[in-house]
Design a protein around this motif. Structure first.
Motif, PDB file in Angstrom:
ATOM      1  N   SER A  42       0.832  -1.220   0.000  1.00 57.58           N
ATOM      2  CA  SER A  42       0.000   0.000   0.000  1.00 57.58           C
ATOM      3  C   SER A  42       0.861   1.263   0.000  1.00 57.58           C
ATOM      4  O   SER A  42       0.565   2.231  -0.693  1.00 57.58           O
ATOM      5  N   GLU A  92       2.397   1.649  -3.415  1.00 56.01           N
ATOM      6  CA  GLU A  92       1.414   2.062  -4.432  1.00 56.01           C
ATOM      7  C   GLU A  92       1.092   3.548  -4.351  1.00 56.01           C
ATOM      8  O   GLU A  92       0.942   4.214  -5.361  1.00 56.01           O
ATOM      9  N   ARG A  93       1.024   4.091  -3.129  1.00 56.03           N
ATOM     10  CA  ARG A  93       0.618   5.504  -3.060  1.00 56.03           C
ATOM     11  C   ARG A  93       1.723   6.440  -3.548  1.00 56.03           C
ATOM     12  O   ARG A  93       1.438   7.438  -4.196  1.00 56.03           O
TER      13      ARG A  93
END
Ligand code: NAP
Length: 408
Positions: free
Chosen positions: A192, A195-196
């Motif tokens: 996560s 991905e950001r």
């Protein structure tokens, strides 16, 4: 209390009033003098760009030496609360001891506001003394992940109880042996968080019509952290931005360059990346890197333009930002009116751009360009050019005058 209004987040977008409250942390060493200089120039640029209609309401927040002296705490609760409330900060450098002592205040601020991207543009400014033959080819932007990886600070001293517990756990359950005299650190890298930062870098590349994004990693050795970072970045590009990117393999099949309207996406192993940006700087544009790789490559890239003293950086999250120079507190120059405030000014430029005040940012950029071209510079640059240096204050006065004489 500064007279102004808070920057808000409305439906995922920044809502910036004409008098936004922005925190000002002076910092340690040369921090107070370069902050005063940068603020004077930024204020002049905002005033000229918007004919006095807009104005930053600076609010002082204490941290570092000054906070310790006045409140007995290097990062007082009041500063943490102000950060959470106002979320945008122009920050002078802060001291961090090596190997012992307190934890980096810079890291604490990034964690507090979840500022997951460290963004550092590195673009040659005509007139600087670069070690490269063709420095005008350097125009890179490093996106470094800020909240994951070894900087999470999960580590134990070699002789601690915790290190012993971990050694035993690993030995008993996973058949992993760690030397009795080894300190232990843990390197978490999550999907996560990767991905950001990838999403932010890709959006930036698209919005700013950049030519390529290069994923930097050491995935050949650390397969499930750095290698996974590489995979997850490619996946985000493919899944969330179909049509915007073309991989190196696809481009090669078409004759080695990206077609019009497509951004090339490729990856490089970290050690290769260092020689690549020196020998072929024109081939690198946006660089997307995990925390530790990104830390190294952003300083190396900075050195290519001749002087890390002139580089600024932004720590940005979904809502908030800490904008700071790349250099540290340079204690030997503290209080001597010698230090160069250009790094903090470049950070100010990034801050103005981030809040959408691009006209003011442009005025700052132009004024800095004029100063360097005319060799109206501080000692760090003047000594290489063999010219007479300006003091910190005189340099900022020159920039203010230049801005007043520019048309917005
Ligand atoms: P530094 O403060 O960046 O200084 C290293 C050298 O760089 C100086 O001796 C000077 O070189 C030159 N320099 C840096 N900034 C300059 C400026 N604005 N104007 C003119 N010259 C400048 O690095 P350091 O000595 O490694 O670190 C000192 C402290 O700063 C440490 O406590 C470190 O943790 C902290 N630090 C904080 C931040 C931050 O707050 N974000 C970042 C980096 C370091 P010459 O000697 O060649 O003139």
């Amino acid at each position: 209390m500064a007279e102004g209004n808070k920057i808000a987040l409305v439906e995922g977008r920044l809502a910036v009033p004409d008098n936004p409250i922005i925190l000002r942390i002076n910092g340690d060493g040369i921090g107070p003098e370069i902050t005063s200089a940068a603020v004077a120039v930024i204020d002049a640029a905002v005033s000229m760009a918007y004919s006095g209609r807009r104005r930053i309401a600076w609010m002082d927040a204490l941290a570092g030496d000054q906070a310790e002296k006045e409140l007995g705490d290097r990062f007082p609760e009041s500063t943490g609360n102000a950060l959470k409330e106002y979320r945008f900060v122009l920050k002078g450098p802060l001291t961090t001891p090596v190997g012992k002592g307190f934890r980096s205040l810079n890291v604490r601020m990034r964690i507090l506001l979840d500022l997951y991207a460290n963004i550092r543009p590195v673009k040659y400014i005509k007139g600087l003394d670069s070690p490269l033959r063709n420095p005008e080819k350097i125009d890179m932007v490093v996106f470094r992940e800020n909240t994951d990886d070894l900087y999470t600070g999960i580590e134990w001293q070699y002789n601690s109880k915790e290190a012993d517990t971990l050694r035993k756990l690993l030995n008993d359950n996973l058949n992993v042996k760690i030397d009795q005299d080894a300190g232990i650190g843990i390197k978490p890298m999550s999907k996560s968080k990767t991905e950001r930062i990838a999403r932010m870098a890709f959006k930036y590349a698209i919005a700013n019509r950049r030519r390529s994004v290069t994923i930097m990693h050491k995935g050949n050795i650390m397969k499930y952290t750095e290698g996974a970072f590489r995979e997850w970045c490619y996946d985000v590009a493919k899944r969330e931005f179909p049509g915007n990117f073309i991989t190196e393999e696809e481009a090669n099949a078409l004759g080695s360059t990206a077609p019009q309207g497509k951004i090339l996406i490729n990856d490089r192993i970290a050690d290769n990346m260092f020689q690549q940006i020196i020998t072929r700087p024109e081939s690198y544009d946006v660089i997307l890197a995990p925390n530790l790789d990104g830390d190294y490559i952003s300083d190396a890239a900075g050195a290519l333009i001749g002087n890390i003293g002139v580089l600024g950086g932004a720590n940005i999250g979904d809502f908030g930002g800490v904008f700071e120079a790349v250099h540290g507190t340079a204690p030997k120059y503290a209080g001597k009116n010698i230090a160069n405030p250009m790094g903090l000014l470049k950070a100010g430029e990034l801050m103005l751009t981030h809040i959408g005040w691009v006209e003011a940012a442009k005025l700052v950029e132009n004024a800095v360009g004029v100063a360097i071209a005319q060799k109206k510079v501080t000692n760090d640059i003047a000594r290489l050019a063999g010219t007479k240096p300006l003091g910190t204050k005189e340099f900022s006065d020159f920039l203010v005058e230049t801005i007043k004489n520019q048309t917005a």
